[in-house]
Design a protein around this motif. Structure first.
Motif, mmCIF file in Angstrom:
data_model
loop_
_atom_site.group_PDB
_atom_site.id
_atom_site.type_symbol
_atom_site.label_atom_id
_atom_site.label_comp_id
_atom_site.label_asym_id
_atom_site.label_seq_id
_atom_site.Cartn_x
_atom_site.Cartn_y
_atom_site.Cartn_z
ATOM 1 N N LEU A 147 -9.078 5.724 -5.521
ATOM 2 C CA LEU A 147 -9.011 7.116 -5.064
ATOM 3 C C LEU A 147 -8.071 7.260 -3.871
ATOM 4 N N ASP A 148 -8.120 6.304 -2.953
ATOM 5 C CA ASP A 148 -7.200 6.348 -1.806
ATOM 6 C C ASP A 148 -5.747 6.306 -2.271
ATOM 7 N N ALA A 149 -5.443 5.355 -3.146
ATOM 8 C CA ALA A 149 -4.067 5.199 -3.629
ATOM 9 C C ALA A 149 -3.648 6.391 -4.487
ATOM 10 N N ALA A 150 -4.546 6.891 -5.310
ATOM 11 C CA ALA A 150 -4.238 8.037 -6.166
ATOM 12 C C ALA A 150 -3.945 9.278 -5.327
ATOM 13 N N GLU A 151 -4.690 9.471 -4.259
ATOM 14 C CA GLU A 151 -4.442 10.623 -3.389
ATOM 15 C C GLU A 151 -3.041 10.551 -2.784
ATOM 16 N N GLU A 152 -2.661 9.360 -2.326
ATOM 17 C CA GLU A 152 -1.312 9.191 -1.770
ATOM 18 C C GLU A 152 -0.247 9.505 -2.819
ATOM 19 N N LEU A 153 -0.428 8.979 -4.022
ATOM 20 C CA LEU A 153 0.548 9.201 -5.086
ATOM 21 C C LEU A 153 0.630 10.677 -5.485
ATOM 22 N N LEU A 154 -0.531 11.324 -5.595
ATOM 23 C CA LEU A 154 -0.543 12.734 -5.983
ATOM 24 C C LEU A 154 0.121 13.618 -4.934
ATOM 25 N N VAL A 155 -0.169 13.347 -3.676
ATOM 26 C CA VAL A 155 0.435 14.137 -2.603
ATOM 27 C C VAL A 155 1.941 13.912 -2.580
ATOM 28 N N ASP A 156 2.345 12.661 -2.805
ATOM 29 C CA ASP A 156 3.763 12.305 -2.755
ATOM 30 C C ASP A 156 4.539 12.805 -3.973
#
Length: 197
Positions: free
Chosen positions: A19-28
């Protein structure tokens, strides 16, 4: 409380990291540029492991929205605790929800992104498919208010909390007035409903 097994702890840790990594990817990258394979590579796990946990891109997005909701509900509860009167508590709760969500990078991505696949990206998760978010917000707000003002009718508080939640989400999605004014309006409607009840 029953202790979790090593496998359960490992799964929970993997889920949090995903979830942490997915949030970064989605925001980016936005929803359109987000791919489960990229997340799997970043985490060093198979795509199948991600699909087993989240059932796909939309399931992962739903989990992200619920986690983000939990964070801003913590802030809302703190705002409620800082007020003495029922009206002031509702104003603080709505204002805090609007402010917290407007400053959340993931939510900004949800509201402005287009998935490029004929849909509205993640927007349905806080509009047409928002039931988990509405339920979480309603339950947290109602629970707090009943602990603080135990003489209120639980059914009426649940209705008021749901109405306030839906009106707040509506403003977040399509803001027409400043947050302070909206918070005052929603608090007035809810307080009148509760005092009538």
């Amino acid at each position: 409380m029953v202790a979790r097994s090593m496998a359960e702890r490992a799964r929970a840790l993997m889920r949090d990291e995903a979830l942490d990594a997915a949030e970064e990817l989605l925001v980016d990258r936005g929803f359109r540029g987000f791919h489960m394979r990229d997340l799997a590579v970043r985490l060093g796990i198979s795509r199948q492991t991600l699909y087993n946990e989240f059932a796909g891109k939309q399931g992962l997005a739903s989990a992200l929205v619920l986690r983000s909701t939990g964070r801003f509900l913590d802030e809302v509860e703190q705002a409620l605790a800082g007020e003495d009167g029922l009206h002031a508590a509702w104003v603080a709760a709505v204002r805090t929800a609007i402010t917290a969500t407007s400053e959340d990078p993931l939510l900004k991505s949800l509201l402005t992104g287009d998935d490029g696949e004929g849909g509205d990206g993640l927007l349905p998760l806080i509009t047409t498919e928002s039931e988990p978010v509405v339920q979480a917000a309603r339950d947290r707000a109602a629970g707090y208010l009943l602990r603080r003002w135990p003489d209120l009718d639980p059914d009426e508080v649940a209705v008021a909390a749901e109405v306030a939640t839906r009106l707040t989400i509506s403003h977040i999605v399509l803001p027409l007035h400043p947050a302070e004014r909206v918070a005052e309006q929603i608090a007035t409607v809810v307080e009148r409903y509760l005092t009538r009840a």
